[in-house]
Write a protein that holds these residues in place. Structure first.
Motif, PDB file in Angstrom:
ATOM      1  N   MET A   1     -15.294   2.424  38.825  1.00 22.34           N
ATOM      2  CA  MET A   1     -15.660   3.801  39.145  1.00 22.34           C
ATOM      3  C   MET A   1     -16.373   4.474  37.978  1.00 22.34           C
ATOM      4  O   MET A   1     -17.337   5.224  38.177  1.00 22.34           O
ATOM      5  CB  MET A   1     -14.415   4.579  39.563  1.00 22.34           C
ATOM      6  CG  MET A   1     -13.842   4.100  40.893  1.00 22.34           C
ATOM      7  SD  MET A   1     -12.491   5.121  41.514  1.00 22.34           S
ATOM      8  CE  MET A   1     -13.340   6.650  41.896  1.00 22.34           C
ATOM      9  N   ARG A   2     -15.927   4.193  36.764  1.00 21.42           N
ATOM     10  CA  ARG A   2     -16.621   4.736  35.587  1.00 21.42           C
ATOM     11  C   ARG A   2     -18.056   4.220  35.537  1.00 21.42           C
ATOM     12  O   ARG A   2     -19.000   4.984  35.302  1.00 21.42           O
ATOM     13  CB  ARG A   2     -15.870   4.333  34.318  1.00 21.42           C
ATOM     14  CG  ARG A   2     -16.489   4.881  33.021  1.00 21.42           C
ATOM     15  CD  ARG A   2     -15.938   4.146  31.815  1.00 21.42           C
ATOM     16  NE  ARG A   2     -16.257   2.728  31.887  1.00 21.42           N
ATOM     17  CZ  ARG A   2     -15.458   1.762  31.422  1.00 21.42           C
ATOM     18  NH1 ARG A   2     -14.297   2.051  30.880  1.00 21.42           N
ATOM     19  NH2 ARG A   2     -15.828   0.488  31.519  1.00 21.42           N
ATOM     20  N   LYS A   3     -18.220   2.929  35.799  1.00 20.40           N
ATOM     21  CA  LYS A   3     -19.551   2.324  35.783  1.00 20.40           C
ATOM     22  C   LYS A   3     -20.444   2.913  36.870  1.00 20.40           C
ATOM     23  O   LYS A   3     -21.659   3.044  36.688  1.00 20.40           O
ATOM     24  CB  LYS A   3     -19.427   0.808  35.983  1.00 20.40           C
ATOM     25  CG  LYS A   3     -20.726   0.043  35.840  1.00 20.40           C
ATOM     26  CD  LYS A   3     -20.496  -1.466  35.965  1.00 20.40           C
ATOM     27  CE  LYS A   3     -21.783  -2.242  35.840  1.00 20.40           C
ATOM     28  NZ  LYS A   3     -21.552  -3.704  35.981  1.00 20.40           N
ATOM     29  N   GLU A   4     -19.835   3.275  37.990  1.00 14.21           N
ATOM     30  CA  GLU A   4     -20.584   3.862  39.109  1.00 14.21           C
ATOM     31  C   GLU A   4     -20.883   5.343  38.902  1.00 14.21           C
ATOM     32  O   GLU A   4     -21.530   5.968  39.737  1.00 14.21           O
ATOM     33  CB  GLU A   4     -19.800   3.680  40.409  1.00 14.21           C
ATOM     34  CG  GLU A   4     -19.635   2.235  40.855  1.00 14.21           C
ATOM     35  CD  GLU A   4     -20.939   1.633  41.357  1.00 14.21           C
ATOM     36  OE1 GLU A   4     -21.574   2.250  42.229  1.00 14.21           O
ATOM     37  OE2 GLU A   4     -21.323   0.559  40.857  1.00 14.21           O
ATOM     38  N   GLY A   5     -20.395   5.904  37.793  1.00 11.29           N
ATOM     39  CA  GLY A   5     -20.708   7.299  37.477  1.00 11.29           C
ATOM     40  C   GLY A   5     -19.683   8.320  37.930  1.00 11.29           C
ATOM     41  O   GLY A   5     -19.914   9.525  37.806  1.00 11.29           O
ATOM     42  N   PHE A   6     -18.539   7.865  38.444  1.00 13.87           N
ATOM     43  CA  PHE A   6     -17.498   8.804  38.860  1.00 13.87           C
ATOM     44  C   PHE A   6     -16.795   9.389  37.642  1.00 13.87           C
ATOM     45  O   PHE A   6     -16.650   8.735  36.615  1.00 13.87           O
ATOM     46  CB  PHE A   6     -16.470   8.112  39.759  1.00 13.87           C
ATOM     47  CG  PHE A   6     -16.998   7.761  41.121  1.00 13.87           C
ATOM     48  CD1 PHE A   6     -16.979   8.690  42.144  1.00 13.87           C
ATOM     49  CD2 PHE A   6     -17.513   6.492  41.378  1.00 13.87           C
ATOM     50  CE1 PHE A   6     -17.467   8.365  43.410  1.00 13.87           C
ATOM     51  CE2 PHE A   6     -18.005   6.160  42.627  1.00 13.87           C
ATOM     52  CZ  PHE A   6     -17.985   7.100  43.645  1.00 13.87           C
ATOM     53  N   ARG A   7     -16.331  10.628  37.776  1.00 10.88           N
ATOM     54  CA  ARG A   7     -15.567  11.292  36.737  1.00 10.88           C
ATOM     55  C   ARG A   7     -14.356  11.975  37.366  1.00 10.88           C
ATOM     56  O   ARG A   7     -14.343  12.296  38.545  1.00 10.88           O
ATOM     57  CB  ARG A   7     -16.429  12.342  36.013  1.00 10.88           C
ATOM     58  CG  ARG A   7     -17.638  11.767  35.273  1.00 10.88           C
ATOM     59  CD  ARG A   7     -17.198  10.948  34.051  1.00 10.88           C
ATOM     60  NE  ARG A   7     -18.341  10.411  33.320  1.00 10.88           N
ATOM     61  CZ  ARG A   7     -18.900   9.241  33.556  1.00 10.88           C
ATOM     62  NH1 ARG A   7     -18.430   8.473  34.534  1.00 10.88           N
ATOM     63  NH2 ARG A   7     -19.932   8.812  32.847  1.00 10.88           N
ATOM     64  N   ASN A   8     -13.339  12.202  36.547  1.00 12.41           N
ATOM     65  CA  ASN A   8     -12.171  12.980  36.983  1.00 12.41           C
ATOM     66  C   ASN A   8     -11.498  12.384  38.221  1.00 12.41           C
ATOM     67  O   ASN A   8     -11.351  13.041  39.251  1.00 12.41           O
ATOM     68  CB  ASN A   8     -12.562  14.443  37.252  1.00 12.41           C
ATOM     69  CG  ASN A   8     -13.174  15.116  36.043  1.00 12.41           C
ATOM     70  OD1 ASN A   8     -12.863  14.777  34.904  1.00 12.41           O
ATOM     71  ND2 ASN A   8     -14.055  16.058  36.275  1.00 12.41           N
ATOM     72  N   PHE A   9     -11.090  11.131  38.086  1.00  8.96           N
ATOM     73  CA  PHE A   9     -10.404  10.468  39.194  1.00  8.96           C
ATOM     74  C   PHE A   9      -9.071   9.856  38.768  1.00  8.96           C
ATOM     75  O   PHE A   9      -8.397   9.225  39.577  1.00  8.96           O
ATOM     76  CB  PHE A   9     -11.298   9.393  39.816  1.00  8.96           C
ATOM     77  CG  PHE A   9     -11.812   8.369  38.837  1.00  8.96           C
ATOM     78  CD1 PHE A   9     -11.047   7.264  38.498  1.00  8.96           C
ATOM     79  CD2 PHE A   9     -13.062   8.524  38.239  1.00  8.96           C
ATOM     80  CE1 PHE A   9     -11.513   6.323  37.591  1.00  8.96           C
ATOM     81  CE2 PHE A   9     -13.540   7.587  37.328  1.00  8.96           C
ATOM     82  CZ  PHE A   9     -12.764   6.488  37.002  1.00  8.96           C
ATOM     83  N   THR A  10      -8.678  10.043  37.505  1.00  4.45           N
ATOM     84  CA  THR A  10      -7.420   9.510  37.000  1.00  4.45           C
ATOM     85  C   THR A  10      -6.398  10.636  36.880  1.00  4.45           C
ATOM     86  O   THR A  10      -6.659  11.648  36.225  1.00  4.45           O
ATOM     87  CB  THR A  10      -7.608   8.851  35.629  1.00  4.45           C
ATOM     88  OG1 THR A  10      -8.609   7.833  35.727  1.00  4.45           O
ATOM     89  CG2 THR A  10      -6.308   8.233  35.142  1.00  4.45           C
ATOM     90  N   PHE A  11      -5.240  10.464  37.496  1.00  3.56           N
ATOM     91  CA  PHE A  11      -4.217  11.505  37.513  1.00  3.56           C
ATOM     92  C   PHE A  11      -3.619  11.707  36.118  1.00  3.56           C
ATOM     93  O   PHE A  11      -3.622  10.800  35.289  1.00  3.56           O
ATOM     94  CB  PHE A  11      -3.113  11.133  38.504  1.00  3.56           C
ATOM     95  CG  PHE A  11      -3.452  11.422  39.937  1.00  3.56           C
ATOM     96  CD1 PHE A  11      -2.717  12.355  40.663  1.00  3.56           C
ATOM     97  CD2 PHE A  11      -4.502  10.769  40.563  1.00  3.56           C
ATOM     98  CE1 PHE A  11      -3.019  12.623  41.985  1.00  3.56           C
ATOM     99  CE2 PHE A  11      -4.821  11.026  41.882  1.00  3.56           C
ATOM    100  CZ  PHE A  11      -4.077  11.967  42.594  1.00  3.56           C
ATOM    101  N   PRO A  12      -3.081  12.901  35.852  1.00  4.97           N
ATOM    102  CA  PRO A  12      -2.444  13.162  34.557  1.00  4.97           C
ATOM    103  C   PRO A  12      -1.354  12.137  34.265  1.00  4.97           C
ATOM    104  O   PRO A  12      -0.572  11.771  35.152  1.00  4.97           O
ATOM    105  CB  PRO A  12      -1.838  14.562  34.739  1.00  4.97           C
ATOM    106  CG  PRO A  12      -2.656  15.201  35.820  1.00  4.97           C
ATOM    107  CD  PRO A  12      -3.036  14.088  36.738  1.00  4.97           C
ATOM    108  N   SER A  13      -1.290  11.702  33.026  1.00  7.28           N
ATOM    109  CA  SER A  13      -0.314  10.676  32.651  1.00  7.28           C
ATOM    110  C   SER A  13       1.119  11.183  32.736  1.00  7.28           C
ATOM    111  O   SER A  13       2.063  10.386  32.764  1.00  7.28           O
ATOM    112  CB  SER A  13      -0.605  10.169  31.229  1.00  7.28           C
ATOM    113  OG  SER A  13      -0.561  11.237  30.299  1.00  7.28           O
TER     114      SER A  13
END
Length: 218
Positions: A23-35
Motif C-alpha cells: 500500500m505504501r508503494k501504491e501511494g496510500f497514506r494513513n491506513f495503519t491504526f494507532p499502535s
C-alpha cells in the motif's frame, strides 16, 4: 456474500507487514491504526469487511434509552463482517460479554473499538477477537448513545468507510479500501512469493545486498 468470503480468505493469508509495504508503494497514506489499539487475542488474525458505528457521550441520557439504542445496534450487526466503533469516548466499555456473545452468534468476525472493553475473561473464553485501547468495568448505561451506523469514521488518522477491509495480526491493524482489496491482496501474495525467493537465496549463502538487488525486495 460468497465473494466477500473469498476476499476475506485471500487477504487473511497475507500479513500486515507485506500489505503495508504494497500500500505504501501504491501511494496510500494513513491506513495503519494507532499502535495503542491492540488485540485481546494476539495470536488470532482478524480479517474481513467492516460495518461501522459512531456515537457520543450523553450523561443526561436515560438508562433505558441507552440500552434500547445499544441493543438496536446489536440487532443490525452484519454477519461475516467486523464491528468497528468510534465511540468518541475514553471512559467506558463499548464491548462486553453479552454483546460479544450476541455478535459471535450472528457471525460477526470480531470488533475494533477506539476505546474500552469489559468482561475480558468472558471474551477470551468465547474466542471473540477485540481490538481495543483499555479495559474498564464501566458500561454505556446512562452515559452514551449511538449517532451513526455504516457511516464514515476516523480512528487515529485512518478513515474507515463501510465495506472497507481490515487485517490485523501480531504487528498491528491496517485498513484496505474496499475498491482496492482484490488488487492489494494479489500484489501482496506476489510480494510474499518474492520474499520466499530472497529467503532461500540468503539461506543459500547469498549476500543480503546482492539478494535485494537481484529480487528488488527485502
Amino acid at each position: 456474500m460468497p465473494e466477500l468470503k473469498k476476499l476475506t480468505d485471500d487477504l487473511s493469508k497475507c500479513y500486515t507487514g507485506v500489505v503495508h509495504d504494497i500500500m505504501r508503494k501504491e501511494g496510500f497514506r494513513n491506513f495503519t491504526f494507532p499502535s495503542e489499539i491492540t488485540a485481546l487475542l494476539p495470536d488470532q488474525v482478524l480479517c474481513g469487511p467492516v460495518f461501522t458505528i459512531e456515537g457520543r457521550v450523553d450523561e443526561t441520557a436515560d438508562g433505558h434509552q441507552t440500552l434500547l439504542e445499544w441493543t438496536g445496534l446489536l440487532s443490525r450487526a452484519k454477519p461475516g463482517r467486523i464491528w468497528v466503533s468510534q465511540p468518541n469516548d475514553r471512559t467506558i466499555a463499548h464491548m462486553g460479554e453479552l454483546s460479544s456473545e450476541t455478535l459471535k452468534s450472528k457471525g460477526v468476525l470480531g470488533c475494533v473499538v477506539d476505546g474500552g472493553i469489559r468482561d475480558t475473561h468472558f471474551l477470551k473464553a468465547q474466542g471473540f477477537q477485540a481490538w481495543r485501547r483499555f479495559h474498564t468495568p464501566r458500561d454505556v448505561v446512562g452515559h452514551w448513545l449511538p449517532t451513526g451506523f455504516d457511516v464514515d469514521i476516523i480512528i487515529g488518522d485512518v478513515l474507515i468507510q463501510p465495506g472497507d477491509f481490515l487485517l490485523g495480526d501480531l504487528d498491528g491493524l491496517v485498513r484496505v479500501p474496499k475498491a482496492k482489496v482484490q488488487d492489494i491482496t494479489a500484489k501482496s501474495v506476489m510480494a510474499m512469493q518474492t520474499e520466499s525467493k530472497v529467503r532461500t537465496a540468503i539461506l543459500g549463502g547469498m549476500d543480503p545486498q546482492e539478494a535485494y538487488l537481484e529480487f528488488g525486495k527485502f
